[in-house]
Design a protein around this motif. Structure first.
Motif, PDB file in Angstrom:
ATOM      1  N   THR A   1       0.813  -1.221   0.000  1.00 10.50           N
ATOM      2  CA  THR A   1       0.000   0.000   0.000  1.00 10.50           C
ATOM      3  C   THR A   1       0.845   1.269   0.000  1.00 10.50           C
ATOM      4  O   THR A   1       0.299   2.359  -0.131  1.00 10.50           O
ATOM      5  N   LEU A   2       2.156   1.134   0.160  1.00  7.43           N
ATOM      6  CA  LEU A   2       3.020   2.312   0.245  1.00  7.43           C
ATOM      7  C   LEU A   2       3.536   2.681  -1.134  1.00  7.43           C
ATOM      8  O   LEU A   2       4.310   1.934  -1.743  1.00  7.43           O
ATOM      9  N   PRO A   3       3.148   3.836  -1.673  1.00  7.61           N
ATOM     10  CA  PRO A   3       3.677   4.254  -2.976  1.00  7.61           C
ATOM     11  C   PRO A   3       5.131   4.701  -2.866  1.00  7.61           C
ATOM     12  O   PRO A   3       5.590   5.135  -1.805  1.00  7.61           O
ATOM     13  N   GLU A   4       5.824   4.590  -3.957  1.00  3.55           N
ATOM     14  CA  GLU A   4       7.260   4.898  -3.991  1.00  3.55           C
ATOM     15  C   GLU A   4       7.547   6.337  -3.605  1.00  3.55           C
ATOM     16  O   GLU A   4       8.494   6.619  -2.868  1.00  3.55           O
ATOM     17  N   VAL A   5       6.716   7.266  -4.068  1.00  6.30           N
ATOM     18  CA  VAL A   5       7.003   8.680  -3.854  1.00  6.30           C
ATOM     19  C   VAL A   5       6.900   9.059  -2.376  1.00  6.30           C
ATOM     20  O   VAL A   5       7.602   9.968  -1.912  1.00  6.30           O
ATOM     21  N   VAL A   6       6.055   8.356  -1.614  1.00  8.91           N
ATOM     22  CA  VAL A   6       5.899   8.656  -0.194  1.00  8.91           C
ATOM     23  C   VAL A   6       7.165   8.293   0.579  1.00  8.91           C
ATOM     24  O   VAL A   6       7.468   8.905   1.621  1.00  8.91           O
ATOM     25  N   LEU A   7       7.930   7.338   0.088  1.00 10.56           N
ATOM     26  CA  LEU A   7       9.106   6.849   0.800  1.00 10.56           C
ATOM     27  C   LEU A   7      10.382   7.611   0.448  1.00 10.56           C
ATOM     28  O   LEU A   7      11.440   7.299   1.009  1.00 10.56           O
ATOM     29  N   ILE A   8      10.305   8.562  -0.457  1.00 13.68           N
ATOM     30  CA  ILE A   8      11.517   9.236  -0.925  1.00 13.68           C
ATOM     31  C   ILE A   8      12.244   9.943   0.213  1.00 13.68           C
ATOM     32  O   ILE A   8      13.468   9.800   0.381  1.00 13.68           O
ATOM     33  N   THR A   9      11.528  10.694   1.041  1.00 14.00           N
ATOM     34  CA  THR A   9      12.180  11.457   2.113  1.00 14.00           C
ATOM     35  C   THR A   9      12.853  10.548   3.138  1.00 14.00           C
ATOM     36  O   THR A   9      14.042  10.736   3.444  1.00 14.00           O
ATOM     37  N   PRO A  10      12.156   9.546   3.723  1.00 15.22           N
ATOM     38  CA  PRO A  10      12.860   8.663   4.671  1.00 15.22           C
ATOM     39  C   PRO A  10      13.985   7.873   4.013  1.00 15.22           C
ATOM     40  O   PRO A  10      15.023   7.635   4.639  1.00 15.22           O
ATOM     41  N   LEU A  11      13.808   7.467   2.763  1.00 16.74           N
ATOM     42  CA  LEU A  11      14.872   6.750   2.075  1.00 16.74           C
ATOM     43  C   LEU A  11      16.090   7.638   1.850  1.00 16.74           C
ATOM     44  O   LEU A  11      17.241   7.193   1.979  1.00 16.74           O
ATOM     45  N   PHE A  12      15.840   8.877   1.508  1.00 13.97           N
ATOM     46  CA  PHE A  12      16.945   9.818   1.296  1.00 13.97           C
ATOM     47  C   PHE A  12      17.741  10.005   2.585  1.00 13.97           C
ATOM     48  O   PHE A  12      18.980   9.970   2.580  1.00 13.97           O
ATOM     49  N   THR A  13      17.045  10.177   3.700  1.00 18.43           N
ATOM     50  CA  THR A  13      17.733  10.334   4.991  1.00 18.43           C
ATOM     51  C   THR A  13      18.503   9.073   5.363  1.00 18.43           C
ATOM     52  O   THR A  13      19.644   9.142   5.843  1.00 18.43           O
ATOM     53  N   THR A  14      17.902   7.925   5.120  1.00 19.73           N
ATOM     54  CA  THR A  14      18.552   6.658   5.469  1.00 19.73           C
ATOM     55  C   THR A  14      19.809   6.427   4.631  1.00 19.73           C
ATOM     56  O   THR A  14      20.841   5.997   5.155  1.00 19.73           O
TER      57      THR A  14
ATOM     58  N   LEU B   1      21.720   8.628   3.285  1.00 20.51           N
ATOM     59  CA  LEU B   1      22.774   9.541   3.727  1.00 20.51           C
ATOM     60  C   LEU B   1      23.447   9.027   4.994  1.00 20.51           C
ATOM     61  O   LEU B   1      24.677   9.061   5.125  1.00 20.51           O
ATOM     62  N   GLN B   2      22.642   8.540   5.939  1.00 22.89           N
ATOM     63  CA  GLN B   2      23.204   8.052   7.196  1.00 22.89           C
ATOM     64  C   GLN B   2      24.041   6.794   7.004  1.00 22.89           C
ATOM     65  O   GLN B   2      25.060   6.594   7.685  1.00 22.89           O
ATOM     66  N   LEU B   3      23.641   5.935   6.073  1.00 22.85           N
ATOM     67  CA  LEU B   3      24.374   4.695   5.829  1.00 22.85           C
ATOM     68  C   LEU B   3      25.538   4.871   4.859  1.00 22.85           C
ATOM     69  O   LEU B   3      26.320   3.937   4.663  1.00 22.85           O
ATOM     70  N   GLY B   4      25.631   6.034   4.258  1.00 27.53           N
ATOM     71  CA  GLY B   4      26.710   6.270   3.307  1.00 27.53           C
ATOM     72  C   GLY B   4      26.476   5.645   1.943  1.00 27.53           C
ATOM     73  O   GLY B   4      27.432   5.441   1.184  1.00 27.53           O
ATOM     74  N   PHE B   5      25.231   5.330   1.614  1.00 24.61           N
ATOM     75  CA  PHE B   5      24.905   4.707   0.333  1.00 24.61           C
ATOM     76  C   PHE B   5      24.568   5.722  -0.753  1.00 24.61           C
ATOM     77  O   PHE B   5      24.396   5.325  -1.907  1.00 24.61           O
TER      78      PHE B   5
ATOM     79  N   ASN C   1      24.462   8.134  -3.733  1.00 26.29           N
ATOM     80  CA  ASN C   1      25.238   8.176  -4.974  1.00 26.29           C
ATOM     81  C   ASN C   1      25.976   6.856  -5.230  1.00 26.29           C
ATOM     82  O   ASN C   1      27.043   6.834  -5.852  1.00 26.29           O
ATOM     83  N   THR C   2      25.417   5.756  -4.737  1.00 26.62           N
ATOM     84  CA  THR C   2      25.926   4.424  -5.051  1.00 26.62           C
ATOM     85  C   THR C   2      24.778   3.582  -5.605  1.00 26.62           C
ATOM     86  O   THR C   2      23.605   3.929  -5.473  1.00 26.62           O
ATOM     87  N   TYR C   3      25.133   2.466  -6.215  1.00 25.73           N
ATOM     88  CA  TYR C   3      24.107   1.587  -6.771  1.00 25.73           C
ATOM     89  C   TYR C   3      23.154   1.073  -5.693  1.00 25.73           C
ATOM     90  O   TYR C   3      21.961   0.899  -5.943  1.00 25.73           O
ATOM     91  N   TRP C   4      23.671   0.829  -4.488  1.00 24.35           N
ATOM     92  CA  TRP C   4      22.839   0.262  -3.431  1.00 24.35           C
ATOM     93  C   TRP C   4      21.734   1.213  -2.995  1.00 24.35           C
ATOM     94  O   TRP C   4      20.709   0.771  -2.474  1.00 24.35           O
ATOM     95  N   ALA C   5      21.919   2.506  -3.187  1.00 24.16           N
ATOM     96  CA  ALA C   5      20.869   3.470  -2.842  1.00 24.16           C
ATOM     97  C   ALA C   5      19.636   3.282  -3.710  1.00 24.16           C
ATOM     98  O   ALA C   5      18.527   3.678  -3.323  1.00 24.16           O
ATOM     99  N   VAL C   6      19.809   2.675  -4.880  1.00 28.80           N
ATOM    100  CA  VAL C   6      18.692   2.395  -5.782  1.00 28.80           C
ATOM    101  C   VAL C   6      18.266   0.933  -5.681  1.00 28.80           C
ATOM    102  O   VAL C   6      17.075   0.623  -5.683  1.00 28.80           O
ATOM    103  N   VAL C   7      19.250   0.043  -5.566  1.00 28.97           N
ATOM    104  CA  VAL C   7      18.966  -1.398  -5.578  1.00 28.97           C
ATOM    105  C   VAL C   7      18.111  -1.813  -4.384  1.00 28.97           C
ATOM    106  O   VAL C   7      17.084  -2.504  -4.537  1.00 28.97           O
ATOM    107  N   LEU C   8      18.505  -1.418  -3.178  1.00 27.87           N
ATOM    108  CA  LEU C   8      17.802  -1.877  -1.980  1.00 27.87           C
ATOM    109  C   LEU C   8      16.352  -1.371  -1.922  1.00 27.87           C
ATOM    110  O   LEU C   8      15.441  -2.157  -1.631  1.00 27.87           O
ATOM    111  N   PRO C   9      16.067  -0.074  -2.185  1.00 24.71           N
ATOM    112  CA  PRO C   9      14.661   0.345  -2.213  1.00 24.71           C
ATOM    113  C   PRO C   9      13.849  -0.341  -3.309  1.00 24.71           C
ATOM    114  O   PRO C   9      12.693  -0.709  -3.085  1.00 24.71           O
TER     115      PRO C   9
END
Length: 262
Positions: free
Chosen positions: A102-115, A117-121, A123-131
């Motif tokens: 039920t969670l659309p992709e656009v709603v998760l952009i802000t928490p994913l962006f913060t996460t 940054l904190q994990l150091g992912f 601008n890496t492939y994993w920032a796209v692959v894991l979500p």
């Protein structure tokens, strides 16, 4: 499945299927026609001559392969656990997993962006692959669980009698029998990962790490908004998905049919 036993029934069914397919085929026909407008096939040769094109393809291939690997592994393990293992509260966990649909992709952009940054992912492939994998897994598990549940329990009991562990049973019994649903999951994940636009646009900062879906924007600037070359680029970008589906078509259809009906 629908079956037609008479000539008239087969013709009627073919007519209905053709009418249903037309709305999906027309955009593809217009895309190909538009890509050949103006300079014709030279539009394609100009796109293929771009030095950035192999880089964009490479990035898309890496992201798609990593996403497929993560989704396939997580989905098969989860389906095995939900369908065959006696886990306390497994139905609760299963429905919590389905709630993620039920969670659309656009709603998760802000928490994913913060996460990221904190994990150091970032601008890496994993920032796209894991979500991407996390968004694909719930639906894939929904399909795979039904398929795995249809595997006879006698096969697992025979494996246990032969001394196979739970992991060995999964590897030697479950995985070989789940090739059809595995093919369906691979194709669906490939389409999702290859067509991903928002996540690469937000999480991949450098132009050298961008994917094939960013090409239309690149073409607009490179060719002064030449729509014929934009459409040619879109047609080239769709080729890997078409080839993958044609190669896995039979397993894909069998997997979807078996995964949808228990």
């Amino acid at each position: 499945m629908f079956e037609a036993h008479t000539r008239r029934g087969r013709l009627l069914l073919q007519l209905v299927l053709t009418l249903l397919a037309i709305p999906f085929l027309l955009p593809l026909v217009w895309m190909v026609q538009g890509s050949l407008a103006g300079q014709g096939w030279k539009n394609y040769t100009d796109i293929l001559a771009l030095p950035e094109l192999p880089l964009f393809f490479r990035n898309s291939v890496i992201i798609a392969v990593l996403t497929i690997a993560v989704v396939y592994l997580c989905t098969m393990l989860a389906a095995y656990g939900f369908a065959k293992l006696h886990i306390r509260g497994r139905e609760v966990f299963f429905w919590l997993l389905l709630a993620c649909l039920t969670l659309p992709e656009v709603v998760l952009i802000t928490p994913l962006f913060t996460t990221t940054l904190q994990l150091g992912f970032y601008n890496t492939y994993w920032a796209v692959v894991l979500p991407l994998a996390a968004l694909q897994v719930p639906f894939a598990v929904l399909l795979a669980r039904t398929f795995v549940a249809g595997i006879p329990d006698e096969l697992m009991e025979a494996a246990r009698m032969d001394g196979a562990s739970t992991a060995r049973t999964f590897w030697s019994v479950i995985l070989p029998l789940t090739r059809p649903i595995g093919a369906a999951i691979i194709v669906l994940t490939l389409i999702s990962a290859w067509n991903a636009y928002l996540l690469p646009l937000v999480f991949l900062l450098d132009s050298s790490s961008q994917t094939i879906t960013i090409l239309p924007q690149f073409f607009v600037g490179q060719f002064s908004n030449d729509q014929t070359k934009v459409l040619a680029g879109a047609a080239i970008a769709a080729i890997p998905e078409i080839v993958a589906y044609l190669c896995l078509q039979r397993l894909f259809e069998r997997g979807l049919a078996a995964g949808a009906i228990k």
